[in-house]
Scaffold this motif. Structure first.
Motif, mmCIF file in Angstrom:
data_model
loop_
_atom_site.group_PDB
_atom_site.id
_atom_site.type_symbol
_atom_site.label_atom_id
_atom_site.label_comp_id
_atom_site.label_asym_id
_atom_site.label_seq_id
_atom_site.Cartn_x
_atom_site.Cartn_y
_atom_site.Cartn_z
ATOM 1 N N GLY A 95 -1.962 15.622 -42.110
ATOM 2 C CA GLY A 95 -1.538 14.037 -42.545
ATOM 3 C C GLY A 95 -1.938 13.055 -41.523
ATOM 4 N N VAL A 96 -1.750 11.853 -42.151
ATOM 5 C CA VAL A 96 -1.986 10.727 -41.273
ATOM 6 C C VAL A 96 -0.762 9.961 -40.525
ATOM 7 C CG1 VAL A 96 -3.953 9.923 -42.720
ATOM 8 C CG2 VAL A 96 -1.453 9.152 -43.329
ATOM 9 N N SER A 97 0.501 10.641 -40.701
ATOM 10 C CA SER A 97 1.323 10.362 -39.964
ATOM 11 C C SER A 97 1.973 11.534 -38.930
ATOM 12 C CB SER A 97 2.581 9.852 -40.913
ATOM 13 O OG SER A 97 3.056 11.056 -41.469
ATOM 14 N N ASP A 98 2.833 10.946 -37.991
ATOM 15 C CA ASP A 98 3.123 11.877 -37.073
ATOM 16 C C ASP A 98 3.923 12.984 -37.642
ATOM 17 O OD1 ASP A 98 1.624 11.385 -34.648
ATOM 18 O OD2 ASP A 98 3.307 10.290 -33.790
ATOM 19 N N GLU A 99 4.966 12.544 -38.287
ATOM 20 C CA GLU A 99 5.953 13.313 -38.793
ATOM 21 C C GLU A 99 5.234 14.426 -39.782
ATOM 22 O OE1 GLU A 99 9.747 13.196 -41.795
ATOM 23 O OE2 GLU A 99 8.710 11.225 -41.571
ATOM 24 N N ILE A 100 4.344 14.187 -40.619
ATOM 25 C CA ILE A 100 3.525 15.054 -41.440
ATOM 26 C C ILE A 100 2.708 16.119 -40.343
ATOM 27 C CG2 ILE A 100 2.152 15.630 -43.524
ATOM 28 C CD1 ILE A 100 4.844 14.479 -43.768
#
Length: 335
Positions: free
Chosen positions: A133-138
């Motif tokens: 993903g492009v976000s830390d969470e994902i």
């Protein structure tokens, strides 16, 4: 000369992959087409076994012995969370010096511009960076590190390739697990924009915690080659894994596509893996052949039971490390 060596090695690998479909249990007749070095066990907890961690000298002896036995072979280095491993660059350099094509699989941990330049200078041919993903969470939920580590590693590799004018193939790979479906389209667009050579959706090792979005998987195939390298066969098997999430490797052969019911697993002739603790196998889900103690060829001579277990296995693995490889590589595809 290097191109000639690679051409000869490709012919030899093709012959070994073809043989693995005919002879399945005789270690004297089956030879692996590829050497896999596993520097960590991030994706397969417990497969490393017990013993002393192999040192750089051990890796050099392994590679030189494999080349003496098999000739120049493709060398894959699995360093999922170990892009900064102390022996990695030298393993790449040594394999390159012996005319072996090299592939690094990593999540980008520890790969900044300096490290990327070092790997390019050592002769790295291909790299696959795992980006969920492009976000830390994902990214953390799918792969386990931060999005910054993964994306900046890809940027660093692209910059190093440009600065060194190198022929490095950079592929962004999305493991289909956890919450990967939430940002996979964003990853595809970003990978194209940042300058990667290709993008791929990758089935996981086991049928567990897979996102159920068949329409999205099929839609991803619409963005076809050359940039999107997702294999239609792999997506088909991924559908079956999603539908039968039993937590086991791959999918049950009886529930898989017809092509996987026609022949037994040929992985014994596709790869031989050596873990950081010296365990030798072709399939990490079967008991190991043994521990590396001397030449790889000597360990392989005892592979009969391991090959029999592979032949008797009722699972059909879709992960690219274990799925049936094309006997003849697709035209234009990186080898």
């Amino acid at each position: 000369m290097r191109k000639l060596e690679h051409a000869v090695a490709a012919v030899q690998a093709t012959a070994r992959r073809a043989a693995s479909r005919r002879v399945r249990t005789n270690a004297g007749q089956v030879q692996p087409a590829r050497l896999v070095i596993r520097l960590d066990d991030a994706d397969l907890p417990g497969v490393l076994g017990e013993g002393d961690v192999l040192q750089l000298g051990d890796w050099r002896k392994l590679i030189s012995g494999a080349v003496e036995w098999l000739g120049p072979v493709d060398v894959t280095v699995l360093a999922t969370h170990s892009g900064d491993h102390g022996s990695l660059a030298e393993i790449i350099r040594f394999a390159h010096r012996l005319e072996c094509r090299t592939l690094l699989v990593t999540d980008g941990t520890g790969i900044d511009l300096h490290r990327a330049e070092e790997l390019v200078d050592r002769g790295l041919d291909r790299v696959q960076v795992l980006v969920g993903g492009v976000s830390d969470e994902i990214q953390r939920s799918v792969v386990g590190n931060s999005a910054v580590e993964a994306t900046e590693a890809v940027r660093a590799l692209v910059e190093a390739r440009r600065d060194r004018e190198a022929d490095l193939d950079i592929e962004v790979v999305v493991p289909w697990r956890g919450r990967a479906d939430e940002e996979v389209r964003a990853v595809l667009g970003w990978a194209r924009q940042v300058g990667a050579n290709g993008f791929r959706v990758m089935p996981p090792w086991k049928a567990d915690q897979l996102p159920a979005d068949p329409e999205l998987l099929d839609a991803l195939l619409a963005d076809q080659r050359p940039f999107n390298r997702s294999e239609r066969a792999a997506i088909s098997e991924l559908h079956a894994m999603v539908a039968h999430q039993d937590g086991l490797p791959g999918l049950a052969r009886r529930s898989g596509p017809v092509r996987r019911r026609r022949f037994r697993c040929p992985v014994g002739g596709q790869r031989v893996e050596v873990t950081a603790l010296g365990q030798v196998c072709s399939c990490p889900f079967q008991p190991a052949i043994g521990t590396l103690d001397g030449r790889l060829e000597q360990v392989w001579a005892n592979a009969g039971r391991h090959l029999e277990a592979i032949s008797a296995c009722d699972r059909a693995c879709a992960h690219p490390e274990l799925a049936p490889a094309r006997v003849l590589p697709r035209a234009g595809a990186p080898r």
